[in-house]
Design a protein around this motif. Structure first.
Motif, short mmCIF file in Angstrom:
data_model
loop_
_atom_site.label_atom_id
_atom_site.label_comp_id
_atom_site.label_asym_id
_atom_site.label_seq_id
_atom_site.Cartn_x
_atom_site.Cartn_y
_atom_site.Cartn_z
N ILE A 1 0.85 -1.19 0.00
CA ILE A 1 0.00 0.00 0.00
C ILE A 1 0.89 1.23 0.00
N LEU A 2 0.59 2.18 -0.89
CA LEU A 2 1.28 3.46 -0.90
C LEU A 2 0.26 4.52 -0.49
N PRO B 1 13.08 3.63 7.03
CA PRO B 1 13.94 4.13 5.95
C PRO B 1 13.29 5.33 5.27
N THR B 2 14.06 6.41 5.11
CA THR B 2 13.50 7.69 4.69
C THR B 2 14.30 8.30 3.56
N MET B 3 13.58 8.71 2.51
CA MET B 3 14.18 9.44 1.40
C MET B 3 13.58 10.84 1.40
N LEU B 4 14.38 11.84 1.75
CA LEU B 4 13.93 13.23 1.81
C LEU B 4 14.19 13.91 0.47
N VAL B 5 13.17 14.57 -0.05
CA VAL B 5 13.24 15.15 -1.39
C VAL B 5 12.87 16.63 -1.34
N VAL B 6 13.61 17.46 -2.09
CA VAL B 6 13.28 18.88 -2.18
C VAL B 6 13.73 19.41 -3.53
N GLY B 7 13.09 20.45 -3.99
CA GLY B 7 13.51 21.13 -5.21
C GLY B 7 14.52 22.22 -4.88
N LYS C 1 6.97 0.70 6.34
CA LYS C 1 8.30 0.19 6.01
C LYS C 1 9.19 1.18 5.26
N ALA C 2 8.60 2.27 4.71
CA ALA C 2 9.40 3.24 3.96
C ALA C 2 8.63 4.54 3.85
N ALA C 3 9.37 5.65 3.78
CA ALA C 3 8.74 6.97 3.72
C ALA C 3 9.52 7.87 2.79
N VAL C 4 8.78 8.67 2.00
CA VAL C 4 9.40 9.68 1.13
C VAL C 4 8.71 11.02 1.38
N PRO C 5 9.19 11.79 2.36
CA PRO C 5 8.67 13.15 2.56
C PRO C 5 9.27 14.08 1.50
N GLN C 6 8.40 14.74 0.74
CA GLN C 6 8.84 15.63 -0.32
C GLN C 6 8.51 17.07 0.05
N ASN D 1 -0.24 -6.89 1.05
CA ASN D 1 0.77 -7.81 1.60
C ASN D 1 1.17 -7.43 3.02
N GLY D 2 0.49 -6.43 3.58
CA GLY D 2 0.76 -6.03 4.95
C GLY D 2 1.87 -5.01 5.11
N LYS D 3 2.40 -4.52 3.99
CA LYS D 3 3.47 -3.51 4.06
C LYS D 3 2.96 -2.20 3.49
N VAL D 4 3.36 -1.10 4.13
CA VAL D 4 2.88 0.23 3.75
C VAL D 4 4.05 1.18 3.58
N GLY D 5 3.98 1.97 2.51
CA GLY D 5 4.87 3.11 2.34
C GLY D 5 4.04 4.37 2.37
N ILE D 6 4.66 5.47 2.74
CA ILE D 6 3.93 6.74 2.80
C ILE D 6 4.72 7.79 2.03
N ILE D 7 4.00 8.64 1.33
CA ILE D 7 4.63 9.62 0.46
C ILE D 7 3.77 10.86 0.38
N GLY D 8 4.39 12.00 0.12
CA GLY D 8 3.61 13.22 -0.09
C GLY D 8 4.50 14.44 -0.07
N SER D 9 4.00 15.50 -0.70
CA SER D 9 4.76 16.73 -0.81
C SER D 9 4.07 17.87 -0.11
N SER D 10 4.87 18.80 0.43
CA SER D 10 4.36 20.01 1.08
C SER D 10 3.66 19.64 2.38
N TYR D 11 2.37 19.94 2.50
CA TYR D 11 1.65 19.54 3.71
C TYR D 11 1.67 18.02 3.84
N LEU D 12 1.58 17.32 2.70
CA LEU D 12 1.64 15.87 2.72
C LEU D 12 3.02 15.38 3.12
N GLY D 13 4.05 16.22 2.89
CA GLY D 13 5.37 15.89 3.40
C GLY D 13 5.40 15.96 4.91
#
Length: 632
Positions: A75-76, A298-304, A192-197, A165-177
Motif C-alpha cells: 500500500i502506498l 527508511p526515509t528518502m527526503l526530497v526537495v527542489g 516500512k518506507a517513507a518519502v517526505p517531499q 501484503n501487509g506492508k505500507v509506504g507513505i509519500i507526499g509533498s508540502s503539507y503531505l510531506g
C-alpha cells in the motif's frame, strides 16, 4: 396453445425476462438524473471508498485504488488536506493509469495499492481541522495528532484491504510531506518506507509562514482556503489587480487583513499574534521533534533546489536524523532542479531553464520507485545513494556520501562593486543605499498576482536584471570565471551591515550571470538567446534585523551600529561555468511576497502605523562575504 409451445414460452420468460420500459419521454419529462457511475464494468481498476475510524471514533474519508487482479500488494499512502477524491482521480477514464496523477502511474501499473485520505475536518472527513496539528505534548493535550491518525489509518488498511501484503509506504509533498514525517513518529510496524517531499517542517524559520522572521503574504490566501467550509473555499475575493499596489495601499499586513475581513481567522491570528520564534513555533518544529525519535523507518527526503515554498524542511530533517544513520543506508537526501513539488510533475524545464530530459520522471523511475520496491516488495537493494543532487549548470546527477560536499570558501564584497575570493583588507569601506518602504523592491516584475501559478512557481529562477539597476539594490559582480566553480551545500551569508533606522530587513541573492553571448548552446541549460546575459538566482533569502540577537527576542537596532547577520541560503548543487560571473545582490525589501519592515522598531510589525514606515540609509561593509560550499 400446444403443450410444447407453452413450454417454450415459459422457458423464454425464465431465460429472457421482460425488460422494464420507461414511460415515453415528453417535452415536459424532467431531465435530472440522480447520479452517473463513472467507473464502468469494463474499467481495468477497482475503486473503494471507506470511512476509516480513528481511536477517538472520528472517521476519515479514504480512497483506495488498484488495478484489477492486484494481489499480495504493498500500500502506498498519502494523507492530505487537499481533497483525497480529487487527488486520487485527476481524470475520468476506464484505465487507472489515465486517471491517477502522473507520479502514481508507475506504481498502479506494478501491483501497488494507492490510497489517499482526507485529514480531519477537511472535505469528506469528520472532525476538526487544525493546520499542522502539533504532536501530542506541550501544545496538544488531546492525545490525537497526525502521528496517531497515520498509525490508525495504516492499522485499518493492513487489516481490511484483502489484497495487501501487509506492508505500507507513505509519500507526499508540502503539507503531505509534513504528514509523511508525522507518520514516522511512533510509527506503525507495517510502515516500512517513507518519502517526505518538500515537507513543511518549521513554518517560522524557513518554510511557508515566515523566513527568518519576515512574514510571507502569499500564505494569506492559503489560510483562507484551508480554514473555510472544510477547505472547500475558492479563496480570497480581492480581484485580479496588482498585488503590489493592493498591499502597499492597504498599509501594514495587519491593515490588509482587516480590510478584507481575514483578521479573525484563527490560522491567520496564529501568525499575527506570534511574530517571534517563541515556544509557540519552536515546539512545533518537526526537525526538532524527530531528532529525539529513534530512527525506525527508511526515509528518502526530497526537495527542489528552487522550492518557492518549503526549501528549508527537507535539509533540516536530514541534518536532524542523519547522525543516527550509523551505516549510512537508512536516510537519503535528494535535491532536484525543481520548483515546489516539481518532483511529481514533468521536469523538463523551470522558467527559462531547460534540462536534458524529464529529470523528475528520471528520478522517480531510477531512484524513488526502486527504494519503495525494495522495502515494500522485497526487490533487490537498489543501493540508494546517501545523497543525490542535480548539478544545475552542468546538468547532471551527482551521487555523494554526505551533505554538504563543499568546503566553505569566502567570496567578499570589494571596492568598485566587485566580488573576489580575496578580501580587500579595508573593513571600514562600505556601500550605501536608501531603502524606502513606500517604494519596495518587487520580487517579480509587476503586475504581481500572488495566486497566479504561472508567476508563482518559477519566481526563484526569474532573471534578476529587472531590479539590477535600482538605486536601492547593491550589485556586486566578480570577473568572468576562468574555471568552473562547483558549489554543493547551503551558501552561508556573513553580512556586516548598519542602518540609520531602528529595524531593517536584509535580502541577499546569489546569482549566476550568463555571458552576453549565445555560443554556449542548449547543453548548458538554455536555448539560444533566451539566456543571453541572464542573471539566474542560485539562492535568495531574507533576514529580519530585529532578530540578530536571537529569534525569540526581537530588539531595536542601534542606528549606525554594524551588526553581523549570519544566515543560510537554500541548499544547492550548482556549477558556475567558465565565462560566467558570480553576482551578489543586497536589498531590504522583497515585496509583496514578504511584508514590509517599517524600518522603525515597533512591537509587532503586523500592526505598524503609517508614520512608522520611514526611509533609512543601509550600509553594507566590505568585510561582508558569502561562504560558498565549493566542491573539489
Amino acid at each position: 396453445m400446444k403443450p410444447n409451445t407453452l413450454w417454450l414460452a415459459l422457458a423464454a420468460t425464465i431465460l429472457f425476462p421482460a425488460v422494464a420500459v420507461a414511460d415515453n419521454v415528453t417535452p415536459m419529462t424532467p431531465d435530472g438524473v440522480a447520479s452517473y457511475e463513472k467507473i464502468r464494468p469494463e474499467a481495468d481498476f477497482i475503486k473503494r471508498v471507506a470511512m476509516v475510524p480513528m481511536r477517538d471514533g472520528t472517521k476519515l474519508y479514504t480512497v483506495i485504488l488498484m488495478k484489477k487482479g492486484t494481489n499480495n500488494a504493498p500500500i502506498l499512502l498519502s494523507r492530505t488536506p487537499y481533497n483525497a477524491e480529487a487527488s486520487a482521480m485527476r481524470a475520468s477514464s476506464q484505465k487507472l493509469s489515465e486517471s491517477v496523477p502522473v507520479m502514481d502511474v508507475d506504481y498502479v501499473e506494478d501491483n501497488y495499492i494507492r490510497v489517499y485520505q482526507d485529514l480531519r475536518g477537511v472535505h469528506k472527513s469528520e472532525g476538526v481541522f487544525i493546520g499542522n496539528r502539533p504532536l501530542s505534548g506541550p501544545l496538544n493535550s488531546t492525545g490525537i495528532d497526525e502521528s496517531t491518525d497515520a498509525y490508525d489509518a495504516i492499522d485499518w488498511l493492513v487489516n481490511n484491504v484483502k489484497e495487501s501484503n501487509g506492508k505500507v509506504g507513505i509519500i507526499g509533498s508540502s503539507y503531505l510531506g509534513f504528514t509523511t514525517l508525522m507518520a514516522e513518529i511512533n510509527p506503525h510496524p507495517a510502515l516500512k518506507a517513507a518519502v517526505p517531499q518538500s515537507p513543511m517542517v518549521d513554518g517560522w524559520m524557513g518554510d511557508d509562514w515566515f523566513h527568518n522572521g519576515a512574514f510571507r503574504n502569499a500564505v494569506i490566501n492559503y489560510a483562507v482556503v484551508q480554514s473555510t467550509a472544510k477547505a472547500e473555499s475558492d479563496g480570497t475575493a480581492v480581484g485580479a489587480a496588482d498585488d503590489y499596489s493592493r498591499f502597499l495601499e492597504a498599509g501594514s499586513t495587519g491593515d490588509y487583513l482587516k480590510k478584507w475581513g481575514f483578521d479573525h481567522y484563527p490560522m491567520i491570528r496564529k501568525f499575527t499574534e506570534n511574530p517571534a520564534y517563541t515556544d509557540f513555533w519552536s515546539l512545533q518544529a518537526v526537525d526538532k521533534i524527530i531528532a529525539k525519535q529513534p530512527l525506525k523507518v527508511p526515509t528518502m527526503l526530497v526537495v527542489g533546489q528552487w522550492d518557492q515554498e518549503d526549501s528549508y524542511g527537507a535539509p533540516a530533517v536530514y541534518n536532524a536524523i542523519e547522525p543516527k544513520d550509523k551505516h549510512n543506508d537508512m536516510v537519503s537526501l535528494v535535491i532536484g532542479p525543481w520548483r515546489h513539488s516539481g518532483v511529481n510533475h514533468y521536469g523538463y524545464k523551470l522558467g527559462a531553464l531547460t534540462f536534458t530530459g524529464d529529470t523528475a520522471h528520471e528520478f522517480r523511475v531510477k531512484y524513488m520507485k526502486p527504494f519503495f520496491d525494495h522495502y515494500l516488495k522485497g526487490a533487490p537493494d537498489p543501493k540508494t545513494p546517501p545523497v543525490l543532487t542535480y548539478a544545475t549548470g552542468a546538468n547532471q546527477w551527482d551521487e555523494s556520501p554526505k551533505w554538504p560536499m563543499g568546503k566553505p570558501q569566502k567570496i567578499y564584497m570589494t571596492d568598485n562593486m566587485g566580488l573576489s575570493f580575496t578580501a580587500n583588507g579595508n573593513d571600514k569601506a562600505h556601500d550605501d543605499y536608501v531603502s524606502d518602504p513606500a517604494k519596495p523592491v518587487p520580487f517579480v516584475p509587476r503586475p504581481i498576482n500572488l495566486n497566479d501559478p504561472a508567476q508563482w512557481r518559477p519566481w526563484l529562477v526569474h532573471d534578476q536584471r529587472f531590479v539590477s539597476n535600482r538605486p536601492d539594490v547593491l550589485v556586486y559582480t566578480s570577473d568572468a570565471l576562468d574555471k568552473p566553480v562547483h558549489i554543493m551545500g547551503a551558501p552561508m551569508v556573513n553580512l556586516f551591515a548598519a542602518t540609520s533606522g531602528t529595524d531593517a530587513d536584509w535580502v541577499v541573492k546569489l546569482v549566476d550571470v550568463y555571458p552576453n553571448t549565445t555560443s554556449e548552446g542548449a547543453s548548458q541549460g538554455y536555448v539560444g538567446q533566451e539566456m543571453t546575459g541572464f542573471e539566474l538566482p542560485v539562492g535568495i533569502e531574507i533576514f529580519r534585523g530585529r532578530y540578530v540577537n536571537g529569534f525569540d527576542k526581537p530588539t531595536p537596532l542601534t542606528p549606525g551600529k554594524v551588526e553581523h547577520y549570519h544566515f543560510g541560503l537554500p541548499n544547492v548543487d550548482h556549477v558556475f561555468l567558465p565565462g560566467h560571473k558570480i553576482m551578489v545582490q543586497v536589498q531590504s525589501t522583497l515585496f509583496p511576497l514578504y511584508d514590509r519592515n517599517p524600518q522603525t522598531f515597533v512591537d509587532n510589525i503586523f500592526y505598524a502605523q503609517k508614520a512608522d514606515y520611514q526611509k533609512a540609509t543601509m550600509s553594507v561593509f566590505h568585510s561582508s562575504n558569502i561562504e560558498l560550499p565549493v566542491a573539489e
